[in-house]
Design an enzyme around this catalytic site. Sequence first.
Site, PDB file in Angstrom:
ATOM      1  CB  SER A 190     -48.270 -27.373  44.283  1.00 50.61           C
ATOM      2  OG  SER A 190     -49.661 -27.569  44.139  1.00 50.61           O
ATOM      3  CD  GLU A 202      -2.999  -0.885   0.115  1.00 50.88           C
ATOM      4  OE1 GLU A 202      -3.537   0.230  -0.017  1.00 50.88           O
ATOM      5  OE2 GLU A 202      -3.251  -1.840  -0.646  1.00 50.88           O
TER       6      GLU A 202
END
Length: 842
Positions: A479, A91
């Site tokens: 319950s 680059e």
Amino acid sequence: MLRFIFSFFGAIFSVVTMGAMMVALTIGAVFWMYGRDLPSHEHLAQYSPPTISRIYSAEGRVIDEFAQERRLFTPAREIPDMVKHAFISAEDKSFYTHNGYDPRAIVSAAIDTARGNTRGASTITQQVMKNFLLSGDRRVERKIKEIILASRVEGALDKEKILELYLNEIFLGQNAYGVTAAAQVYFNKTLSELAPHEAATLASLPKAPSDYHPVRRKERLRERRDFVLKEMFENGYIDEATYEAEVAMPLKSVQNGDFEPYQRSLPPRDYFTDEIRRQLSRDFGEEQFFSGGYSVRATLDPEMQGKAAQALRSALEQYDRSRGQWRGTGKTIPADTLGDEAKWREALADLRVARDIELEHPWHVAVVREVRDNSLLLGIEDVALDDPRGMTVPRSDTDWFKGSLFDNFEPGDVIHVRQMTQDSDGAFIRWSLRQVPEVQGGFMAMDAHTGRVIAMQGGFSYQNSVFNRATQAMRQPGSSFKPFVYASALDSGYSPATIVVDAPIEVDTGAGVWRPKNASHQYYGPTPLRTGIERSRNLMTIRLAQEVGMDIVASYAEKFGVYDRMGLSIANSLGADETTLFRMVAAYAMFANGGERVEPTLVDRVQDRYGTTVYSHESVFGNKRVCVDCDNPDLPEGQAPRIADERERVMNAVTAYQLTSMMRGVVERGTAARTVNLSVPTAGKTGTTNDAKDVWFVGFTSNIVAGCYIGYDTPRSLGRGASGGGMCGPVFNEFMKEAVKKYGGGNFKVPEECQFIKIDRFSGARLPDDASGPNVVSECFRLGEEPIFGVMFDGGFAISGTFDVIQPDGSTVAQEVTTSTGDKAIVGPKAGFGTLSSGGLY
């Protein structure tokens, strides 16, 4: 003549000088104009890019990741020079010498552009400016701004910092941002493991990742890679021998099937880690959690999580197969693809069906290729057609559901199968049809003393349904809520031997008369509290709640975290108000640990990207535990150090022990006796709602508390005979057998304030100290309080209708009872309406 020549050249010089000055002034004006309102570059020094948040198991293994952008931030000092050199060569070869921009490259690019060959000339510094501060368009104005900002940044940051920004921010395709994530995505390697040709491959991607796809544009990527390697050689970063060796290497990648994908090393996402995501997104904010780079140490025990999944799945599948109906996945692929293996495999791979199920063996996705009289011919994902196990399911495997093979299957149907093997030697028997049950459920287990959740299963399969039934499903606990009614009574001065009348009642609700019943549809007359909870007596619980007061019951339920705000309807004493399994298990933990508040947590610790701890469960107020004697060298032999904590006490220690003892009776001789049988003392409570729409069991040992819920997502009856003990009890038992092996268990701690008296568990009568037999139980009473025997409570409800009082041996006899108002009454064979009344509701 000479004067003319000097005048001529002087004029030319003046023109040139003036022109140069004008150009310089123009350029200066342009740069001044565009440099006025540029964004500040100063924040780049504090760069904090969006980064993956990772979740680790208790053993430190990565078990899940969450991210908006797949990025793993790596400081410049930890990025190998070879990787840096590859990107610089690709680059910006003059990166270390220019001042942010490269004039020669700009001029060269301008000439090429004029010739019709557009190319970029941006340096790495300019690309950083574009990525962080500017838009990505190609206009001249943006390039000028790039140059201005690049020159400024070069004066403010060193080259290594600029390179760090670039190598962590750049997009490299496949949702990989930054070189570390890209190395993982393309090669399943760390940066230090990359070979030069692999680093060159990554450096080939910034220009246009989609144009250099490792499969679709493989040759183009290889050419670019070789170019980068050549640049590395010419720039002196690798020697000729290395260049020759690396350029000869084949182009390999995860995408091409040359390496295992990193994601395959992670377990499939499940309910546990998704619940962490949900909770931390709430606490930190969703965007911050997904981009903050957090390291989350979960409380998860992977081994016990597997046991939880297996236990719940086994119960759900067993129930589903008992229904005798084949549903399959509901998915199909075109029948015209079945003649081409590549096509049907591709079609299968594209379907979203559960692939995270393991029950004895992993489940495979398959397609029905042909329906025969006595077998199905399949195509099985990830299994070769010439596999020695074959590709058929025999008719004998389908005996559990109704109808023939032709009634239930068509070519193209997508199904699940798993192999069946011999228990003795693991030899293959046959392929067996499987389906995800319609019924669902949840399971959760946690440390009763620390609150650390070690396992959570929110359904049969996360990939089939992400809805977490352990934390998100609001259901009636039935319950299993009763212990909170009994807890409020015990803390109000009642004892396990207190007598409550078990007889029919009527309640005028305003919308009609409610006539609650016991599950057995029988009535047992005066009964001690212990037996009431062991046998889950509804009518006793209602009368007890009425005596204590529903406001007191509600305050207990809220204090334990079962509800934020509980309704005061008397029906809620039987668990009619909705809550979650998560809340119920956390509340039961306070019974198990002797009555101290414990907050459930799925997370031990959260650290930010810099390693700073931003959350610690043990540091939260109320959770701190201190070893008092750990540094004492004079600690007597055999005496363990004492652990002290600052937890809030939510229940008297004697009450907690009394309730635990009573719930041990549920397991030893009550509603869970047939299905829960562990090697250590165990307590718990079953729960079954009206019409058996929801079934529960929540229980605990001295160390671990766990709970199970089963029911349909759209509530409907599970059928006759369904119960919490029968369906959830086995899930709890299977899991806890393994938990006991790993975490141990022992006797529940007895408070010093306990005095033990033997009573008859059927009548509540006091017995001699030497009494023994199946009806004898040694009850804990509060030290210093004289137990009162013989007083009976009816809750102020009248007895409704005519009924028989059932004795422990099944006989029916008349009994004289003393009511809570002090009156005498007869309860016995064919006791009538109004026999007991203290003017309350009826």
